[in-house]
Motif scaffolding. Structure first.
Motif, PDB file in Angstrom:
ATOM      1  N   PRO A 149       0.832  -1.220   0.000  1.00 42.03           N
ATOM      2  CA  PRO A 149       0.000   0.000   0.000  1.00 42.03           C
ATOM      3  C   PRO A 149       0.862   1.264   0.000  1.00 42.03           C
ATOM      4  N   GLU A 150       0.345   2.305  -0.643  1.00 43.73           N
ATOM      5  CA  GLU A 150       1.047   3.587  -0.744  1.00 43.73           C
ATOM      6  C   GLU A 150       1.214   4.261   0.622  1.00 43.73           C
ATOM      7  N   ASP A 187     -12.369  -0.513  -2.414  1.00 45.67           N
ATOM      8  CA  ASP A 187     -12.395  -1.805  -1.718  1.00 45.67           C
ATOM      9  C   ASP A 187     -11.830  -1.579  -0.316  1.00 45.67           C
ATOM     10  N   LYS A 243      -8.972  -1.773   0.884  1.00 44.62           N
ATOM     11  CA  LYS A 243      -7.613  -1.221   0.982  1.00 44.62           C
ATOM     12  C   LYS A 243      -7.369  -0.018   0.079  1.00 44.62           C
ATOM     13  N   SER A 244      -8.440   0.519  -0.546  1.00 43.34           N
ATOM     14  CA  SER A 244      -8.218   1.656  -1.430  1.00 43.34           C
ATOM     15  C   SER A 244      -9.441   2.574  -1.506  1.00 43.34           C
ATOM     16  N   LYS A 301     -10.880   6.204  -3.758  1.00 45.66           N
ATOM     17  CA  LYS A 301     -10.712   7.009  -4.953  1.00 45.66           C
ATOM     18  C   LYS A 301     -11.053   8.457  -4.619  1.00 45.66           C
ATOM     19  N   ARG A 341      -7.582   9.814  -8.814  1.00 43.19           N
ATOM     20  CA  ARG A 341      -6.504   9.154  -8.068  1.00 43.19           C
ATOM     21  C   ARG A 341      -7.055   8.065  -7.153  1.00 43.19           C
ATOM     22  N   VAL A 342      -6.351   6.941  -7.097  1.00 43.34           N
ATOM     23  CA  VAL A 342      -6.679   5.869  -6.167  1.00 43.34           C
ATOM     24  C   VAL A 342      -5.545   5.796  -5.146  1.00 43.34           C
ATOM     25  N   LEU A 343      -5.904   5.882  -3.870  1.00 38.13           N
ATOM     26  CA  LEU A 343      -4.930   5.783  -2.786  1.00 38.13           C
ATOM     27  C   LEU A 343      -5.115   4.437  -2.100  1.00 38.13           C
ATOM     28  N   THR A 344      -4.020   3.766  -1.843  1.00 38.88           N
ATOM     29  CA  THR A 344      -4.080   2.494  -1.114  1.00 38.88           C
ATOM     30  C   THR A 344      -3.466   2.695   0.252  1.00 38.88           C
ATOM     31  N   ALA A 345      -3.992   1.960   1.246  1.00 34.76           N
ATOM     32  CA  ALA A 345      -3.492   2.101   2.608  1.00 34.76           C
ATOM     33  C   ALA A 345      -3.706   0.827   3.395  1.00 34.76           C
TER      34      ALA A 345
END
Length: 192
Positions: free
Chosen positions: A4-5, A122, A124-125, A127, A131-135
């Motif tokens: 994840p970012e 979902d 873990k992400s 929008k 931009r889609v951020l994952t964490a």
């Protein structure tokens, strides 16, 4: 699967969100904070507690001077006028200083501020725009919005919310406040 970012993504930059974001970053986590407003601080700082208290403070000074209540202390004033643009300017200055302070703390603590409205893709992400951020983790601190009564549509002139009441162009000749919570009481007191 890609890492994840971010360690933590906070959705909402009000008092709960910005404090959580800064504290997580201070503990060495990679953090982003998403806010749909164009300024940090949430409802409280932008259109709630802080601006209403600034207006309340100024209106209390006006009332004290205008009513003659200071005469018993030997302070006698002539004609007293309200300079509404100056009062609103002081309110706006207080809000700007505090929101700029949060932006500074974000920069100092390396919290990335992402402007826009978040929606989960979902577990873990999220929008935000394109931009889609994952964490690894998310904190939802989305706060509150003005509750509208059925059939009453704010027009900014006759029917206003507490947000518009912070920026009225003139002191109303009369005002009916619906709601006896602290916001209603403050707005009623300010514009009295």
């Amino acid at each position: 699967m890609a890492e994840p970012e971010f360690d933590v993504v906070v959705i909402g930059a009000g008092p709960g969100g910005y404090v959580a974001a800064i504290r997580a970053a201070q503990h060495g986590l990679k953090v982003a904070c998403i806010e749909k407003r164009d300024r940090l601080g949430g409802t409280c700082l932008n259109v709630g507690c802080i601006p209403s208290k600034a207006l309340l403070h100024g209106s209390e000074f006006y009332e004290e001077a205008h009513s003659g209540a200071l005469a018993k202390f030997g302070v006698k004033l002539g004609s007293v006028e309200l300079d509404l643009p100056a009062l609103l300017g002081e309110k706006n200055k207080a809000v700007k200083e505090l929101t700029d302070g949060i932006a500074y703390l974000f920069k100092k603590n390396k919290v990335e501020w992402v402007s826009g409205e978040a929606s989960f893709v979902d577990a873990k992400s999220v929008k935000v725009g394109d931009r889609v951020l994952t964490a690894k983790n998310f904190i939802i601190a989305t706060g509150s919005e003005v509750a509208l009564l059925p059939g009453m549509v704010p027009d900014g002139e006759v029917i206003v919310t507490s947000t518009e009441a912070l920026d009225l162009a003139k002191v109303p000749g009369h005002l009916v406040v619906i709601g006896g919570g602290y916001i209603g009481l403050e707005m009623g007191s300010v514009w009295r």
